[in-house]
Design an enzyme around this catalytic site. Structure first.
Site, short mmCIF file in Angstrom:
data_model
loop_
_atom_site.label_atom_id
_atom_site.label_comp_id
_atom_site.label_asym_id
_atom_site.label_seq_id
_atom_site.Cartn_x
_atom_site.Cartn_y
_atom_site.Cartn_z
CE LYS A 1 -3.94 2.23 0.42
NZ LYS A 1 -3.24 2.64 -0.98
CE LYS B 1 4.78 7.37 -2.19
NZ LYS B 1 3.98 7.80 -1.19
CG ASP C 1 3.59 11.07 -2.87
OD1 ASP C 1 3.32 10.76 -1.75
OD2 ASP C 1 4.27 11.45 -3.46
CB SER D 1 -5.54 4.86 1.81
OG SER D 1 -5.46 5.84 0.80
P1 NDP Z 1 0.76 17.63 -4.32
O1 NDP Z 1 1.32 17.34 -5.54
O2 NDP Z 1 -0.78 18.21 -4.17
O3 NDP Z 1 1.12 19.23 -3.75
C1 NDP Z 1 2.76 19.33 -3.75
C2 NDP Z 1 3.07 20.66 -3.18
O4 NDP Z 1 4.54 20.53 -3.05
C3 NDP Z 1 2.70 21.77 -4.50
O5 NDP Z 1 2.63 22.87 -3.79
C4 NDP Z 1 4.16 21.78 -5.09
O6 NDP Z 1 4.69 23.01 -5.57
C5 NDP Z 1 5.35 21.63 -3.76
N1 NDP Z 1 6.41 20.80 -4.37
C6 NDP Z 1 6.56 19.77 -5.05
N2 NDP Z 1 7.93 19.49 -5.30
C7 NDP Z 1 8.79 20.44 -4.76
C8 NDP Z 1 10.08 20.83 -4.77
N3 NDP Z 1 10.78 19.83 -5.37
N4 NDP Z 1 10.19 21.93 -4.51
C9 NDP Z 1 9.48 22.63 -3.70
N5 NDP Z 1 8.08 22.46 -3.74
C10 NDP Z 1 7.74 21.30 -4.24
O7 NDP Z 1 1.24 16.70 -3.47
P2 NDP Z 1 0.80 16.18 -1.86
O8 NDP Z 1 0.37 17.36 -1.04
O9 NDP Z 1 -0.17 14.98 -1.99
O10 NDP Z 1 2.22 16.04 -1.18
C11 NDP Z 1 3.13 16.67 -0.62
C12 NDP Z 1 3.90 15.83 0.28
O11 NDP Z 1 3.16 15.01 1.31
C13 NDP Z 1 4.95 14.71 -0.33
O12 NDP Z 1 6.21 14.92 0.28
C14 NDP Z 1 4.18 13.48 -0.19
O13 NDP Z 1 5.08 12.18 -0.42
C15 NDP Z 1 3.48 13.75 1.16
N6 NDP Z 1 2.56 12.90 1.47
C16 NDP Z 1 1.26 12.95 0.76
C17 NDP Z 1 0.16 12.12 1.13
C18 NDP Z 1 -1.26 12.25 0.46
O14 NDP Z 1 -2.15 11.56 0.82
N7 NDP Z 1 -1.20 12.86 -0.58
C19 NDP Z 1 0.09 11.20 2.24
C20 NDP Z 1 1.35 11.33 3.09
C21 NDP Z 1 2.61 12.23 2.79
P3 NDP Z 1 4.24 23.27 -7.37
O15 NDP Z 1 2.66 23.32 -7.27
O16 NDP Z 1 5.16 24.17 -7.49
O17 NDP Z 1 4.84 21.76 -7.76
O1 2IT Z 2 3.09 8.99 1.50
C1 2IT Z 2 1.90 8.36 1.84
O2 2IT Z 2 1.30 7.85 2.74
C2 2IT Z 2 0.93 8.57 0.55
N1 2IT Z 2 1.17 9.19 -0.33
C3 2IT Z 2 -0.29 7.96 0.80
C4 2IT Z 2 -0.39 6.55 0.35
C5 2IT Z 2 -2.01 5.83 0.46
O3 2IT Z 2 -1.80 4.45 -0.24
O4 2IT Z 2 -2.77 6.32 0.84
#
Ligand code: NDP
Ligand code: 2IT
Length: 453
Positions: A97, A133, A173, A386
């Site tokens: 997952k 992943k 992600d 999830s």
């Molecule tokens: P999104 O794609 O929705 O948003 C990502 C955000 O981070 C955007 O604002 C983006 O800016 C910015 N960003 C991405 N890459 C970079 C970079 N290299 N430098 C600076 N800013 C950056 O992703 P999520 O919000 O889903 O994910 C954000 C983080 O949270 C990640 O680390 C992800 O692994 C983690 N995460 C996500 C989960 C989920 O359920 N979605 C669960 C747990 C963890 P821009 O718009 O300019 O690209």
């Molecule tokens: O980093 C994370 O935990 C996620 N991007 C969510 C993974 C999931 O299976 O909901």
């Protein structure tokens, strides 16, 4: 964190030399493993069965890695080729997952670090989920909806052979949100001719769970509130710096505002915005629509609103705040950034993103003794919901938002308790150690029970 025990330090160094030799150049993977091994080595050395069964060596080798080509046609009829991966890291406590990431920086090292972290995170939730992943170096920025659709459909043609509700269940992600999950799921239905919960984060009218969209951000704030409460404090009235403006950042901001905090920054990859008086729900909704629906740049906020300033090319960590919630990407808080936050008397740092703090930054937070909630504990709310989506799919029913949110709060509370149980030391709590040992035990005991596999 620093145990200052030469025998343990030698073992960590020996272990890391082997890991680096076997996984050359995979720096993000090395970093993620190093952090875990530092916490676990004293424990493993004291517990002979784990050491003799070489659990750490086995846990750092993925079960398998799939690598495949994704061809698609852009709007100008050019043939485009990307690479995609699925890292099936460990399934000993449940089906693989973990999310899919679409970003030009995606490579094997990043996906192995994310998959490795996911194994521990999923174990911490208490739900039966293994870790994996995947993703691609495809860049969704500037692509039309049709191009994204063609890419996702092509990717699923290969991916569908390797996933399943009892095998491997991807989700979103970075760069993979509701639009991508919907198209991927629609293509799976065509290919497999069966409806099954093989992805999470689905739309609400085709098997998605209420509160999944909000879950990572909400869960991060719940975890932060748990840390503050344990220290006799709370988030109400606190100033909060958040990085990112994607899924995790937006809902971390929303929950912070609802709980009475003042959110003074958000960012994207071009810079950060500063709102000294704090965001309100209306402005936050404007930003959500700007980033999620119009796929615009956060700099636009400063052009439209006088009380918002934009700081090009900078990260928000120089703004003095009580709480920092990094919610963008890995290694976005350097040692220097961390020291700045500490010098400005930050009270808590809680990681919404995966591994947002680099090695020196982590040391700075641990040495300063601030409340530091590492990603695998603090952002587990997303994958936890999830897991609840999988349960609802299996039961063929839907729970109310209240039901899901209260389960999420309980899970974040329980993860906090696990961290206290394994991370309490010197009158404080080392949440890094607590999360690493707490996540490890269930997996290690399952691996011991299975024999040499
Ligand atoms: P999104 O794609 O929705 O948003 C990502 C955000 O981070 C955007 O604002 C983006 O800016 C910015 N960003 C991405 N890459 C970079 C970079 N290299 N430098 C600076 N800013 C950056 O992703 P999520 O919000 O889903 O994910 C954000 C983080 O949270 C990640 O680390 C992800 O692994 C983690 N995460 C996500 C989960 C989920 O359920 N979605 C669960 C747990 C963890 P821009 O718009 O300019 O690209
Ligand atoms: O980093 C994370 O935990 C996620 N991007 C969510 C993974 C999931 O299976 O909901």
């Amino acid at each position: 964190m620093a145990h200052r025990n030469p025998a343990v330090e030698d073992e960590v160094a020996r272990f890391m030399r082997g890991l680096i030799r076997r996984n050359e150049g995979e720096t993000q993977f090395h970093q993620a493993v190093h952090e875990v091994v530092e916490s676990l080595m004293p424990f493993v050395l004291e517990h002979r069965p784990y050491r003799e069964a070489r659990i750490l060596e086995r846990l750092t080798e993925p079960d398998r890695v799939l690598i495949f080509r994704v061809c698609w046609e852009d709007d100008a009829h050019n043939v485009r080729i990307n690479r995609a991966w699925r890292v099936q890291f460990n399934n000993c406590i449940g089906p693989y997952k973990g999310g899919l990431r679409f970003h030009p920086s995606v490579n094997l090292s990043i996906l192995k670090f994310l998959g490795f972290e996911q194994v521990f995170k999923n174990s911490l939730t208490g739900l039966p989920m293994g870790g994996g992943k995947g993703g691609s170096n495809f860049n969704p920025k500037g692509k039309s909806d049709r191009e994204v659709e063609r890419f996702c459909q092509s990717l699923m043609i290969e991916l569908h052979r390797h996933i399943g509700e009892d095998t491997d269940v991807p989700a979103g992600d970075i760069g993979v949100g509701a639009r991508e999950i919907s198209v991927l799921f629609g293509q799976y239905l065509r290919l497999a001719n069966r409806y099954a919960g093989i992805l999470t984060g689905k739309g609400l009218n085709f098997g998605g769970s209420l509160v999944r969209t909000e879950a990572t951000g909400y869960g991060c704030v719940y975890f932060c509130e748990n840390m503050l409460n344990h220290a006799g404090d709370g988030i109400e009235g606190k100033s909060v710096a958040i990085s990112g403006s994607g899924n995790v950042a937006i809902y971390a901001a929303q929950k912070s505002i609802t709980l009475g905090a003042r959110v003074v920054t958000l960012s994207d990859s071009s810079g950060f915005i500063h709102i000294p008086g704090g965001l309100d729900h209306d402005l936050l909704e404007f930003i959500r629509e700007l980033k999620e629906e119009r796929r615009g740049r956060i700099a636009e906020m400063a052009d439209r609103f006088d009380h918002v300033s934009f700081h090009k090319g900078q990260r928000p960590w120089g703004v003095p705040v009580d709480v920092a919630l990094p919610c963008a990407t890995e290694n976005e808080i350097s040692g220097e950034d961390a020291q700045t936050l500490v010098n400005n008397s930050v009270r808590a740092v809680c990681e919404g993103a995966n591994m947002p703090t680099d090695w020196d930054g982590m040391r700075a937070f641990l040495d300063a003794g601030i409340l530091y909630g590492p990603a695998k504990a603090a952002n587990a709310g997303g994958v936890a919901v999830s897991g609840l989506e999988q349960s609802q799919n299996a039961l063929r029913l839907s729970w109310s938002a209240h039901e899901v949110d209260s389960r999420l709060q309980t899970i974040m509370h329980d993860i906090h308790e696990t961290c206290l149980r394994h991370g309490s030391e010197n009158g404080g709590v080392n949440y890094v150690k607590g999360a690493n040992i707490g996540g490890f035990l269930k997996i290690a005991d399952a691996m011991l029970a299975y024999g040499i596999v």
